[in-house]
Design an enzyme around this catalytic site. Sequence first.
Site, mmCIF file in Angstrom:
data_model
loop_
_atom_site.group_PDB
_atom_site.id
_atom_site.type_symbol
_atom_site.label_atom_id
_atom_site.label_comp_id
_atom_site.label_asym_id
_atom_site.label_seq_id
_atom_site.Cartn_x
_atom_site.Cartn_y
_atom_site.Cartn_z
ATOM 1 N N SER A 71 0.848 -1.198 0.000
ATOM 2 C CA SER A 71 0.000 0.000 0.000
ATOM 3 C C SER A 71 0.875 1.237 0.000
ATOM 4 O O SER A 71 2.025 1.199 0.460
ATOM 5 C CB SER A 71 -0.884 0.001 1.254
ATOM 6 O OG SER A 71 -1.516 1.250 1.448
ATOM 7 N N TYR A 113 0.154 -0.038 10.625
ATOM 8 C CA TYR A 113 -0.198 -0.415 9.253
ATOM 9 C C TYR A 113 0.957 -0.104 8.307
ATOM 10 O O TYR A 113 1.334 -0.940 7.475
ATOM 11 C CB TYR A 113 -1.453 0.330 8.830
ATOM 12 C CG TYR A 113 -1.904 0.033 7.413
ATOM 13 C CD1 TYR A 113 -2.398 -1.220 7.075
ATOM 14 C CD2 TYR A 113 -1.851 1.015 6.423
ATOM 15 C CE1 TYR A 113 -2.828 -1.496 5.775
ATOM 16 C CE2 TYR A 113 -2.266 0.747 5.124
ATOM 17 C CZ TYR A 113 -2.750 -0.503 4.813
ATOM 18 O OH TYR A 113 -3.168 -0.772 3.525
#
Length: 314
Positions: free
Chosen positions: A158, A184
Amino acid sequence: MSLINTPFGFASTAAEVAAGIDLTGRRAVVTGASSGLGVETARALAGTGAEVTLAVRDTEAGERAAKDIVATTGNTALQVAPLDLTDPASIAAFTAAWAGPLHILVANAGVMACPERHTTQGWEWQFTTNHLGHFALATGLHPALAADGAARIVLVSSSGHLLSPVVFDDIHFAFRPYDPWLAYGQSKTANVLFAVEATRRWAGDGITANALMPGAIYTDLQRHTGGRGSGTVPPELIKTPEQGAATSVLLATSPLLAGIGGRYFADCNETETIDRRADAPRLHGVARYALDPEGAKRLWTLSETLLATAEGLS
């Protein structure tokens, strides 16, 4: 080293990327394939004639997804297998049950910005789900991948990796306040580092690994963020799940990627390396620290150590 460019881009769909590719007789595993990007990735791979295993936590949801894929592609070579990426025993059971070669492994499953949580081993949840579980899966399936002779590993990372490098001195937030986005970010950086080291380490087996940014897509991944991701992506940059799966399918199937590994892609093309987050054009750009060979080696060693510790406690 020039960047890899393809005829595909932002709006391309997984089906468009896979059009004309015949993977009959080839086998693929897609994690998190019961919904969202995973099911569309599995659908496109099934459309090429590949035998696809949906590796999922919820096997009932997986069975529903498999039936839908069979109905839309006509390919009946779909299997559903239980897999919990936070449970070393579940991963070991999956890899032990696998027989024969494996051509494609798509590490798609993930969690994003979830509340603080740790596994029974004390591992931070996002790092475990997004990286460590997939690391254990890939290394456990290494003999099957090596048996193919030209296997590919696809890691869904990501642009969130730009939020944080892997903080080796405190991966599990034992000493710093937990931040869901930093957790994350480092887990997504770990995906890229794994691609770098797996490609180097397994080159003799013909295995390549690449990482990607799928784009901004509203799926169940955003269940901890109100369904809008970070809330900073303009509407014109939002993709459908079919578009979001395109880069994964490209890396898994395209002849343009034969023998290519250790790279990072977005919108079906390799993206530039950047040294400041502010330099990232929209949702593109890969941080230099995510491609660092020494960091990749360090992460591999750490991952092996963590998993060995878990085995010793079982």
